[in-house]
Design an enzyme around this catalytic site. Structure first.
Site, PDB file in Angstrom:
ATOM      1  N   CYS A  94      -7.966 -63.193 -17.746  1.00  0.00           N
ATOM      2  CA  CYS A  94      -8.851 -64.192 -17.158  1.00  0.00           C
ATOM      3  C   CYS A  94      -8.462 -64.345 -15.697  1.00  0.00           C
ATOM      4  O   CYS A  94      -7.479 -63.779 -15.247  1.00  0.00           O
ATOM      5  CB  CYS A  94      -8.675 -65.536 -17.844  1.00  0.00           C
ATOM      6  SG  CYS A  94      -8.878 -65.461 -19.625  1.00  0.00           S
ATOM      7  N   ARG A  99     -12.461 -60.319 -13.437  1.00  0.00           N
ATOM      8  CA  ARG A  99     -11.415 -60.447 -14.448  1.00  0.00           C
ATOM      9  C   ARG A  99     -11.950 -60.991 -15.777  1.00  0.00           C
ATOM     10  O   ARG A  99     -11.214 -61.094 -16.762  1.00  0.00           O
ATOM     11  CB  ARG A  99     -10.305 -61.382 -13.957  1.00  0.00           C
ATOM     12  CG  ARG A  99      -9.637 -60.900 -12.696  1.00  0.00           C
ATOM     13  CD  ARG A  99      -8.561 -61.857 -12.255  1.00  0.00           C
ATOM     14  NE  ARG A  99      -7.473 -61.938 -13.211  1.00  0.00           N
ATOM     15  CZ  ARG A  99      -6.430 -61.126 -13.242  1.00  0.00           C
ATOM     16  NH1 ARG A  99      -6.321 -60.180 -12.344  1.00  0.00           N
ATOM     17  NH2 ARG A  99      -5.482 -61.265 -14.141  1.00  0.00           N
ATOM     18  N   TRP A 138     -12.095 -64.468 -19.984  1.00  0.00           N
ATOM     19  CA  TRP A 138     -12.354 -63.257 -20.747  1.00  0.00           C
ATOM     20  C   TRP A 138     -11.735 -63.527 -22.108  1.00  0.00           C
ATOM     21  O   TRP A 138     -10.525 -63.538 -22.261  1.00  0.00           O
ATOM     22  CB  TRP A 138     -11.704 -62.055 -20.053  1.00  0.00           C
ATOM     23  CG  TRP A 138     -12.033 -60.778 -20.708  1.00  0.00           C
ATOM     24  CD1 TRP A 138     -13.200 -60.099 -20.629  1.00  0.00           C
ATOM     25  CD2 TRP A 138     -11.176 -60.019 -21.559  1.00  0.00           C
ATOM     26  NE1 TRP A 138     -13.119 -58.963 -21.384  1.00  0.00           N
ATOM     27  CE2 TRP A 138     -11.902 -58.888 -21.963  1.00  0.00           C
ATOM     28  CE3 TRP A 138      -9.877 -60.167 -22.013  1.00  0.00           C
ATOM     29  CZ2 TRP A 138     -11.367 -57.914 -22.796  1.00  0.00           C
ATOM     30  CZ3 TRP A 138      -9.340 -59.215 -22.846  1.00  0.00           C
ATOM     31  CH2 TRP A 138     -10.081 -58.104 -23.223  1.00  0.00           C
ATOM     32  N   ASN A 191      -4.050 -68.019 -17.934  1.00  0.00           N
ATOM     33  CA  ASN A 191      -4.346 -66.604 -18.169  1.00  0.00           C
ATOM     34  C   ASN A 191      -3.148 -66.035 -18.911  1.00  0.00           C
ATOM     35  O   ASN A 191      -2.010 -66.221 -18.478  1.00  0.00           O
ATOM     36  CB  ASN A 191      -4.534 -65.891 -16.824  1.00  0.00           C
ATOM     37  CG  ASN A 191      -4.574 -64.383 -16.987  1.00  0.00           C
ATOM     38  OD1 ASN A 191      -5.085 -63.879 -17.985  1.00  0.00           O
ATOM     39  ND2 ASN A 191      -4.028 -63.664 -16.021  1.00  0.00           N
ATOM     40  N   GLY A 192      -3.391 -65.342 -20.010  1.00  0.00           N
ATOM     41  CA  GLY A 192      -2.288 -64.775 -20.790  1.00  0.00           C
ATOM     42  C   GLY A 192      -2.519 -65.031 -22.262  1.00  0.00           C
ATOM     43  O   GLY A 192      -3.612 -65.434 -22.671  1.00  0.00           O
ATOM     44  N   GLU A 201     -10.188 -35.296 -24.182  1.00  0.00           N
ATOM     45  CA  GLU A 201     -10.377 -36.427 -23.266  1.00  0.00           C
ATOM     46  C   GLU A 201     -10.180 -35.965 -21.817  1.00  0.00           C
ATOM     47  O   GLU A 201     -10.933 -36.371 -20.922  1.00  0.00           O
ATOM     48  CB  GLU A 201      -9.402 -37.551 -23.643  1.00  0.00           C
ATOM     49  CG  GLU A 201      -9.404 -38.765 -22.752  1.00  0.00           C
ATOM     50  CD  GLU A 201     -10.759 -39.464 -22.620  1.00  0.00           C
ATOM     51  OE1 GLU A 201     -11.698 -39.163 -23.361  1.00  0.00           O
ATOM     52  OE2 GLU A 201     -10.866 -40.329 -21.711  1.00  0.00           O
ATOM     53  N   LYS A 224     -13.048 -36.217 -18.916  1.00  0.00           N
ATOM     54  CA  LYS A 224     -12.813 -36.955 -17.660  1.00  0.00           C
ATOM     55  C   LYS A 224     -13.181 -36.094 -16.454  1.00  0.00           C
ATOM     56  O   LYS A 224     -13.841 -36.563 -15.528  1.00  0.00           O
ATOM     57  CB  LYS A 224     -11.331 -37.377 -17.558  1.00  0.00           C
ATOM     58  CG  LYS A 224     -10.975 -38.580 -18.384  1.00  0.00           C
ATOM     59  CD  LYS A 224     -11.463 -39.865 -17.752  1.00  0.00           C
ATOM     60  CE  LYS A 224     -11.727 -40.985 -18.720  1.00  0.00           C
ATOM     61  NZ  LYS A 224     -12.705 -40.834 -19.778  1.00  0.00           N
ATOM     62  N   GLU A 281     -17.042 -35.582 -16.213  1.00  0.00           N
ATOM     63  CA  GLU A 281     -17.874 -36.732 -15.828  1.00  0.00           C
ATOM     64  C   GLU A 281     -17.598 -37.201 -14.408  1.00  0.00           C
ATOM     65  O   GLU A 281     -18.459 -37.787 -13.773  1.00  0.00           O
ATOM     66  CB  GLU A 281     -17.734 -37.886 -16.822  1.00  0.00           C
ATOM     67  CG  GLU A 281     -16.405 -38.585 -16.801  1.00  0.00           C
ATOM     68  CD  GLU A 281     -16.360 -39.844 -17.664  1.00  0.00           C
ATOM     69  OE1 GLU A 281     -17.376 -40.517 -17.814  1.00  0.00           O
ATOM     70  OE2 GLU A 281     -15.266 -40.141 -18.190  1.00  0.00           O
ATOM     71  N   HIS A 336     -10.888 -17.666 -30.874  1.00  0.00           N
ATOM     72  CA  HIS A 336     -12.065 -17.311 -31.671  1.00  0.00           C
ATOM     73  C   HIS A 336     -13.338 -17.336 -30.841  1.00  0.00           C
ATOM     74  O   HIS A 336     -14.412 -17.606 -31.370  1.00  0.00           O
ATOM     75  CB  HIS A 336     -12.192 -18.264 -32.863  1.00  0.00           C
ATOM     76  CG  HIS A 336     -11.058 -18.162 -33.825  1.00  0.00           C
ATOM     77  ND1 HIS A 336     -10.910 -17.102 -34.696  1.00  0.00           N
ATOM     78  CD2 HIS A 336      -9.980 -18.959 -34.022  1.00  0.00           C
ATOM     79  CE1 HIS A 336      -9.806 -17.270 -35.411  1.00  0.00           C
ATOM     80  NE2 HIS A 336      -9.216 -18.395 -35.007  1.00  0.00           N
ATOM     81  N   LYS A 376     -21.835 -47.634 -17.778  1.00  0.00           N
ATOM     82  CA  LYS A 376     -20.642 -48.128 -18.479  1.00  0.00           C
ATOM     83  C   LYS A 376     -20.945 -48.346 -19.961  1.00  0.00           C
ATOM     84  O   LYS A 376     -20.143 -48.010 -20.811  1.00  0.00           O
ATOM     85  CB  LYS A 376     -20.165 -49.426 -17.816  1.00  0.00           C
ATOM     86  CG  LYS A 376     -18.837 -49.927 -18.337  1.00  0.00           C
ATOM     87  CD  LYS A 376     -17.692 -48.988 -17.973  1.00  0.00           C
ATOM     88  CE  LYS A 376     -16.386 -49.392 -18.628  1.00  0.00           C
ATOM     89  NZ  LYS A 376     -15.447 -48.251 -18.693  1.00  0.00           N
TER      90      LYS A 376
HETATM   91  O1  M6R Z   1     -18.262 -48.623 -24.949  1.00  0.00           O
HETATM   92  P1  M6R Z   1     -17.960 -47.427 -25.814  1.00  0.00           P
HETATM   93  O2  M6R Z   1     -16.507 -47.223 -26.007  1.00  0.00           O
HETATM   94  O3  M6R Z   1     -18.698 -47.442 -27.100  1.00  0.00           O
HETATM   95  O4  M6R Z   1     -18.517 -46.196 -24.970  1.00  0.00           O
HETATM   96  C1  M6R Z   1     -18.581 -44.925 -25.504  1.00  0.00           C
HETATM   97  C2  M6R Z   1     -18.759 -43.894 -24.419  1.00  0.00           C
HETATM   98  O5  M6R Z   1     -19.979 -44.068 -23.767  1.00  0.00           O
HETATM   99  C3  M6R Z   1     -17.617 -43.990 -23.393  1.00  0.00           C
HETATM  100  O6  M6R Z   1     -16.387 -43.878 -24.010  1.00  0.00           O
HETATM  101  C4  M6R Z   1     -17.736 -42.882 -22.348  1.00  0.00           C
HETATM  102  O7  M6R Z   1     -17.553 -41.647 -22.950  1.00  0.00           O
HETATM  103  C5  M6R Z   1     -16.688 -43.131 -21.270  1.00  0.00           C
HETATM  104  N1  M6R Z   1     -17.195 -44.068 -20.311  1.00  0.00           N
HETATM  105  C6  M6R Z   1     -16.254 -41.895 -20.598  1.00  0.00           C
HETATM  106  O8  M6R Z   1     -15.217 -42.149 -19.696  1.00  0.00           O
END
Ligand code: M6R
Length: 610
Positions: free
Chosen positions: A2, A28, A75, A101-102, A482, A486, A489, A505, A605
């Site tokens: 928060c 935050r 939050w 906050n905490g 992952e 990264k 994207e 393969h 997001k």
């Molecule tokens: O909010 P979510 O965790 O459900 O989102 C799923 C994906 O859209 C998300 O993890 C996306 O792959 C990442 N933003 C990539 O860094």
């Protein structure tokens, strides 16, 4: 996570200033907010659910009178967003107001004993115990600062607090493990979770250290060290530093991008997530154990967290878990699973439509839904039978970083509890695993501190390459996937994340001289096989970049580039640490290729289209 602010002005109205400060702390958390001021022996409070501007339109924060005030933007952790759960919280006699906050870990016990002593608590928050404890303390202590000091030794967990009372002469703030800074101006004195809160008023700032208390008055700030007895030892005045940041830089904590800030926040986020109450995890684990079939459903990075946790569930708890990409779920599991199945749904935002859509189908089939999310009150929480919250704080960069490691930590803790229930782990073994898990925040800190510049150089060296492989075996397959996601994207570079054993393969056909292959290779039982995969790639003249233990001399010798990891990082939890160099790699590759890592093209997001 928060945001809090406290201010004591020499003259003028404090409320408009606090409202604007809260706006700058809104990153935050923003599910509710509130302000309390004190004037002529009375406390005034306005608070509600929702964003600051909306609440202000309805309630007019600026009309609150007085020169001393505190504010909070929430939050949610304990209790959903609501007016009652919004801060500031007050005591029974309306004499004390607190923002926090905490996470107070022992709030349940404190709350019960306060209720036994006749206090009336109105919210579901952990914070509300504080004003009531201070109320009791003020019965035997005159000064607010002493009353606050007296109660703090009994608080377990983390806090940054700001407290005011009807005496209206001072504002008291204190800190343990949650950030708190002082701002020393010419027309006022401030305390806040972060610099942007007071940056337009002053650039002179002091960090309040753990175990310190400050008393702010119109004359300045006096600092004390909190003694374990609840007493105070006054500290000599400290020189403030002058912050040179612009407001934009300050909002990003001095980092050029939110993503970099969030990578650096991972140790803290992990620590907070590892504080989730044992009873809650236990309840989740018991629910999982009741079911014959365990299936995880998620998308993107969250899916990778579930892929890694399959290995934890299997090796730690002896339970097989399926892991299905959410958008595929209706095609494969909706019709085949029923009430003997439990679904572990993982989503940072709690709003990913693929995941929600999958869950609706599975719910109709009678499956039990357990959600792990970072967002209180999100849609997934309404679909789920029970919810666990990761404690990453709001993640603003589109790329998931700190939420990924907190999901892993949550799933790791769950697998240990499940292991105890299934009998695969004896109590002593489970305790050792928890010990290993609890060491990771510090290890992560050292990885971040010691490896960032090396990875930055690595990104520079390979930035012109059009394509990458990321390979790993066992649990590291998830880390490799992952890493590939990264860099795709953020840097818009083609990358494939693949199980290393499977690379021969087909994918190996792409490899030619100089082709970069990133191996994620902790020293676990898959290492002897990965050695073979490295040799296969090397003999096709690939460039080998390896993330491995700093003690793995053989892999270090075979590789063109190495990012060495602490050997004390437990193998079964290795993705939590091994993903960090891959996050840095993608971040710096994006920067060097001239792209903004916070807002990659074509992405959002929360993805709310099917
Ligand atoms: O909010 P979510 O965790 O459900 O989102 C799923 C994906 O859209 C998300 O993890 C996306 O792959 C990442 N933003 C990539 O860094």
């Amino acid at each position: 996570m928060c945001g809090i602010i406290g201010a004591v002005l020499v003259q003028g109205l404090v409320a408009p200033l606090i409202r604007q400060s809260l706006k700058r702390l809104e990153y935050r958390g923003y599910d509710s907010s509130g302000i309390a001021t004190v004037n002529a022996g009375r406390i005034y409070i306005k608070k509600d659910k929702g964003k600051i501007d909306d609440i202000h339109r309805r309630l007019n924060f600026d009309a609150l009178p007085g020169v001393i005030g505190i504010g909070h933007t929430r939050w949610a952790t304990h209790g959903p967003p609501s007016r009652q759960n919004a801060h500031p919280h007050i005591d029974c006699s309306n004499r004390i107001a607190v923002v926090h906050n905490g996470i107070i870990e022992n709030y349940q016990e404190l709350r019960e004993s306060l209720v036994d002593r006749g206090h009336i608590l109105l919210s579901e928050t952990d914070t509300e115990v504080l004003p009531h404890l201070i109320e009791e303390s003020l019965q035997t202590t005159k000064e607010l600062v002493q009353a606050v000091a007296k109660i703090l030794p009994q608080i377990e967990g983390s806090y940054a607090i700001a407290v005011l009372d009807t005496s209206g002469t001072a504002l008291v703030c204190a800190r343990k493990e949650s950030p708190l800074l002082l701002g020393l101006g010419t027309t006022g004195f401030y305390c806040a979770s972060d610099v942007p809160a007071f940056l337009p008023m002053t650039r002179k700032t002091l960090v309040l250290e753990d175990g310190e208390i400050a008393c702010l008055t119109a004359q300045g700030a006096v600092l004390y060290r909190l003694l374990s007895t609840g007493g105070l030892a006054q500290l000599p005045p400290r020189q403030p530093t002058t912050v040179q940041w612009t407001l934009d830089m300050a909002e990003k904590g001095g980092y050029p991008h939110f993503m970099l800030k969030e990578i650096h926040e991972q140790p803290r986020a992990l620590l907070d997530t590892l504080r989730i109450r044992k009873e809650k995890l236990q309840k989740f684990a018991e629910e999982i154990n009741k079911h014959q079939t365990v299936c995880a459903v998620a998308a993107g990075t969250s899916y990778h967290a579930t892929l890694a946790s399959r290995y934890m569930f299997s090796q730690i708890a002896g339970r097989f878990m399926h892991s299905v990409v959410a958008s595929e779920s209706p095609e494969i599991i909706d019709t085949s699973l029923g009430n003997d199945a439990v679904i572990i749904a993982v989503s940072q935002s709690g709003e990913t439509i693929d995941t929600l859509h999958a869950l609706k189908g599975l719910k109709r089939q009678g499956c039990t839904i357990l959600a792990i999310t970072n967002t209180v009150d999100s849609s997934i929480t309404r679909l789920a039978d029970d919810v666990l919250y990761t404690q990453a704080g709001p993640e603003i960069g589109v790329a998931a970083t700190k939420t990924f490691v907190t999901q892993l930590a949550c799933l790791a803790s769950l697998s240990i509890h499940l292991g105890e229930i299934t009998g695969k782990q004896k109590h002593r073994e489970a305790s050792e695993l928890f010990l290993k898990l609890n060491k990771i925040p510090d290890l992560l800190q050292s990885i971040i501190r010691n490896r960032e510049s090396l990875v930055k150089e690595t990104a520079q060296q390979y930035v012109a390459k059009p394509s990458f492989f990321f390979l790993g075996r066992g649990i590291s397959r998830a880390t490799a996937m992952e890493g590939a996601l990264k860099i795709k994207e953020l840097a818009y570079v083609h990358a494939e994340g693949y199980p290393a054993g499977e690379s021969k393969h087909g994918p190996i056909a792409l490899v030619e001289e100089g082709f970069p292959v990133v191996f994620v290779a902790p020293n676990d039982r898959t290492r002897r096989f990965i050695l073979g995969n490295i040799m296969e790639m090397k003999s096709r003249l690939a460039e080998i970049i390896t993330i491995c233990s700093s003690e793995d001399e053989r892999l270090i010798e075979l590789s063109d580039r190495v990012v060495a990891m602490p050997p004390t990082l437990s193998n079964i939890f290795s993705p939590i640490g091994y993903v960090v160099p891959l996050q840095f790699l993608a971040y710096y590759a994006a920067i060097q290729r001239g792209f903004s890592p916070d807002q990659p093209r074509n992405l959002a997001k929360a993805v709310t289209v099917l």
